[in-house]
Design a protein around this motif. Sequence first.
Motif, PDB file in Angstrom:
ATOM      1  N   LYS A  46       2.267  -5.136   7.264  1.00  9.65           N
ATOM      2  CA  LYS A  46       2.324  -6.306   6.345  1.00  9.65           C
ATOM      3  C   LYS A  46       1.125  -7.394   6.281  1.00  9.65           C
ATOM      4  CE  LYS A  46       6.274  -5.256   4.947  1.00  9.65           C
ATOM      5  NZ  LYS A  46       6.617  -4.696   3.698  1.00  9.65           N
ATOM      6  N   LEU A  47       0.448  -7.528   7.306  1.00 12.03           N
ATOM      7  CA  LEU A  47      -0.660  -8.275   7.118  1.00 12.03           C
ATOM      8  C   LEU A  47      -1.790  -7.131   6.131  1.00 12.03           C
ATOM      9  CD1 LEU A  47      -1.556 -10.330  10.234  1.00 12.03           C
ATOM     10  CD2 LEU A  47      -0.853 -11.033   7.950  1.00 12.03           C
ATOM     11  N   ASP A  85      -4.662  -6.268   1.208  1.00 10.18           N
ATOM     12  CA  ASP A  85      -4.602  -5.619   0.022  1.00 10.18           C
ATOM     13  C   ASP A  85      -4.260  -6.460  -1.421  1.00 10.18           C
ATOM     14  OD1 ASP A  85      -5.168  -3.485   1.652  1.00 10.18           O
ATOM     15  OD2 ASP A  85      -3.170  -2.418   1.289  1.00 10.18           O
ATOM     16  N   SER A  86      -3.187  -7.109  -1.343  1.00 11.70           N
ATOM     17  CA  SER A  86      -2.796  -7.976  -2.421  1.00 11.70           C
ATOM     18  C   SER A  86      -4.131  -8.913  -2.773  1.00 11.70           C
ATOM     19  CB  SER A  86      -1.802  -8.707  -2.426  1.00 11.70           C
ATOM     20  OG  SER A  86      -1.956  -9.700  -1.354  1.00 11.70           O
ATOM     21  N   GLY A  87      -4.847  -9.570  -1.918  1.00 10.45           N
ATOM     22  CA  GLY A  87      -5.771 -10.334  -2.230  1.00 10.45           C
ATOM     23  C   GLY A  87      -6.982  -9.486  -2.889  1.00 10.45           C
ATOM     24  N   LEU A  88      -7.681  -8.353  -2.228  1.00 12.01           N
ATOM     25  CA  LEU A  88      -8.542  -7.566  -2.826  1.00 12.01           C
ATOM     26  C   LEU A  88      -8.270  -7.000  -4.364  1.00 12.01           C
ATOM     27  CD1 LEU A  88      -9.371  -5.434   0.480  1.00 12.01           C
ATOM     28  CD2 LEU A  88     -10.613  -7.309  -0.256  1.00 12.01           C
ATOM     29  N   VAL A  89      -7.104  -6.560  -4.366  1.00  9.58           N
ATOM     30  CA  VAL A  89      -6.776  -6.048  -5.774  1.00  9.58           C
ATOM     31  C   VAL A  89      -6.728  -7.142  -6.704  1.00  9.58           C
ATOM     32  CG1 VAL A  89      -4.818  -4.971  -6.956  1.00  9.58           C
ATOM     33  CG2 VAL A  89      -5.653  -4.040  -4.853  1.00  9.58           C
ATOM     34  N   LEU A  90      -6.000  -8.381  -6.434  1.00  7.96           N
ATOM     35  CA  LEU A  90      -6.112  -9.456  -7.295  1.00  7.96           C
ATOM     36  C   LEU A  90      -7.666  -9.669  -7.705  1.00  7.96           C
ATOM     37  CD1 LEU A  90      -5.037 -11.598  -9.162  1.00  7.96           C
ATOM     38  CD2 LEU A  90      -4.611 -13.074  -7.137  1.00  7.96           C
ATOM     39  N   ALA A  91      -8.521  -9.914  -6.575  1.00  6.50           N
ATOM     40  CA  ALA A  91      -9.854 -10.226  -6.858  1.00  6.50           C
ATOM     41  C   ALA A  91     -10.331  -9.088  -7.976  1.00  6.50           C
ATOM     42  CB  ALA A  91     -10.768 -10.315  -5.667  1.00  6.50           C
ATOM     43  N   ALA A 122       5.990 -10.056   8.092  1.00  3.33           N
ATOM     44  CA  ALA A 122       4.830 -10.016   9.266  1.00  3.33           C
ATOM     45  C   ALA A 122       5.090 -10.539  10.556  1.00  3.33           C
ATOM     46  CB  ALA A 122       3.479 -10.391   8.712  1.00  3.33           C
ATOM     47  N   LYS A 123       5.770 -11.799  10.273  1.00  7.16           N
ATOM     48  CA  LYS A 123       6.106 -12.605  11.752  1.00  7.16           C
ATOM     49  C   LYS A 123       7.170 -11.916  12.135  1.00  7.16           C
ATOM     50  CE  LYS A 123       6.582 -17.055  13.432  1.00  7.16           C
ATOM     51  NZ  LYS A 123       6.417 -18.399  13.006  1.00  7.16           N
ATOM     52  N   THR A 124       8.383 -11.392  11.584  1.00  4.73           N
ATOM     53  CA  THR A 124       9.544 -10.722  11.971  1.00  4.73           C
ATOM     54  C   THR A 124       8.799  -9.465  12.769  1.00  4.73           C
ATOM     55  OG1 THR A 124      10.834 -11.389  10.403  1.00  4.73           O
ATOM     56  CG2 THR A 124      11.574  -9.324  11.485  1.00  4.73           C
ATOM     57  N   GLY A 125       7.841  -8.699  12.331  1.00  7.25           N
ATOM     58  CA  GLY A 125       7.309  -7.550  12.770  1.00  7.25           C
ATOM     59  C   GLY A 125       6.293  -7.836  14.107  1.00  7.25           C
ATOM     60  N   VAL A 154      -3.391  -6.732  16.025  1.00  2.28           N
ATOM     61  CA  VAL A 154      -3.281  -6.305  14.493  1.00  2.28           C
ATOM     62  C   VAL A 154      -4.150  -6.489  13.686  1.00  2.28           C
ATOM     63  CG1 VAL A 154      -1.750  -6.969  12.383  1.00  2.28           C
ATOM     64  CG2 VAL A 154      -0.743  -6.839  14.881  1.00  2.28           C
ATOM     65  N   LEU A 155      -5.107  -7.679  13.863  1.00  2.00           N
ATOM     66  CA  LEU A 155      -6.264  -8.053  13.175  1.00  2.00           C
ATOM     67  C   LEU A 155      -7.341  -7.007  13.246  1.00  2.00           C
ATOM     68  CD1 LEU A 155      -8.004 -10.421  11.740  1.00  2.00           C
ATOM     69  CD2 LEU A 155      -8.654 -11.342  14.143  1.00  2.00           C
ATOM     70  N   ALA A 156      -7.571  -6.411  14.656  1.00  2.00           N
ATOM     71  CA  ALA A 156      -8.561  -5.495  14.928  1.00  2.00           C
ATOM     72  C   ALA A 156      -8.343  -4.123  14.063  1.00  2.00           C
ATOM     73  CB  ALA A 156      -8.385  -5.058  16.276  1.00  2.00           C
ATOM     74  N   ARG A 157      -7.055  -4.028  13.540  1.00  2.00           N
ATOM     75  CA  ARG A 157      -6.690  -2.771  12.789  1.00  2.00           C
ATOM     76  C   ARG A 157      -6.888  -2.864  11.443  1.00  2.00           C
ATOM     77  NH1 ARG A 157      -2.536  -2.517  16.579  1.00  2.00           N
ATOM     78  NH2 ARG A 157      -1.045  -3.132  15.192  1.00  2.00           N
ATOM     79  N   LEU A 158      -7.101  -4.102  10.951  1.00  2.00           N
ATOM     80  CA  LEU A 158      -7.091  -4.680   9.297  1.00  2.00           C
ATOM     81  C   LEU A 158      -8.382  -3.838   8.826  1.00  2.00           C
ATOM     82  CD1 LEU A 158      -5.565  -8.081   9.238  1.00  2.00           C
ATOM     83  CD2 LEU A 158      -4.289  -5.748   8.980  1.00  2.00           C
ATOM     84  N   ASP A 159      -8.211  -3.474   7.568  1.00  2.00           N
ATOM     85  CA  ASP A 159      -9.472  -2.898   6.713  1.00  2.00           C
ATOM     86  C   ASP A 159      -9.474  -4.069   5.745  1.00  2.00           C
ATOM     87  OD1 ASP A 159     -11.238  -1.601   5.031  1.00  2.00           O
ATOM     88  OD2 ASP A 159      -9.905   0.083   4.741  1.00  2.00           O
TER      89      ASP A 159
END
Length: 217
Positions: A75-76, A81-87, A131-134, A190-195
């Motif tokens: 979910k993170l 993705d939502s931030g990058l696409v909005l930009a 994301a918190k639930t997960g 989780v942070l380490a896996r984010l693109d």
Amino acid sequence: MARQERAIRTRRTILKAAAAVFDERGYTSATIGEILERAGVTKGALYFHFSSKEELALGVFEEQLAISLPPQSSKLQELVDSGLVLALRLRTEPLVRASVGLALDQGALGLDRTPAFGMWIDQITRILAEAKTGGELLPHVDATETAEVLVASFSGVQLLSQLRCQRRDLEHRVVVLLHHMLPGIAVPAVLARLDISPDRAGGLLAEGRSLPVAEAR
């Protein structure tokens, strides 16, 4: 079905025209007559879809979030993705630029601008809550408070980018923002896996536009 498709196209045409007029003239100075002339539609067609200038503005606000993106296992990652696409959309799509411009227009007399931020905050809050639930967020993270901080930070970053270079560097600035914000909320594994690559946005947007509406997040 053909009639429904025509109605959808007409609504989109009206929204694009309204966005252009709002962007050029400001909400307060813009008139329904100018929007009708720009759209090339009848008054009846416009009022079939929108009952007032304020309702037109609300429709423009909604365009900021009117995109389906491919679901991710994290979910993170969906938040990123939502931030990058909005930009990217802010830099390339006049309708989205007008949406943000209206939301930030303090001179828009008679226009309630809170729905623009409310819809955006609600969307980010839902993603963060999932994301918190997960187990992706650190224990202290409050989804709503974090969503409000992210929306406020993004708004400021895009405004600075607009003032300095007409948003040409916006994707880079959003990546910098995410690199500063995410370590304070994400579980390290989780942070380490984010693109968080800015090059990711174009592919996501193209894929999202091919998704059926039912697959929207």
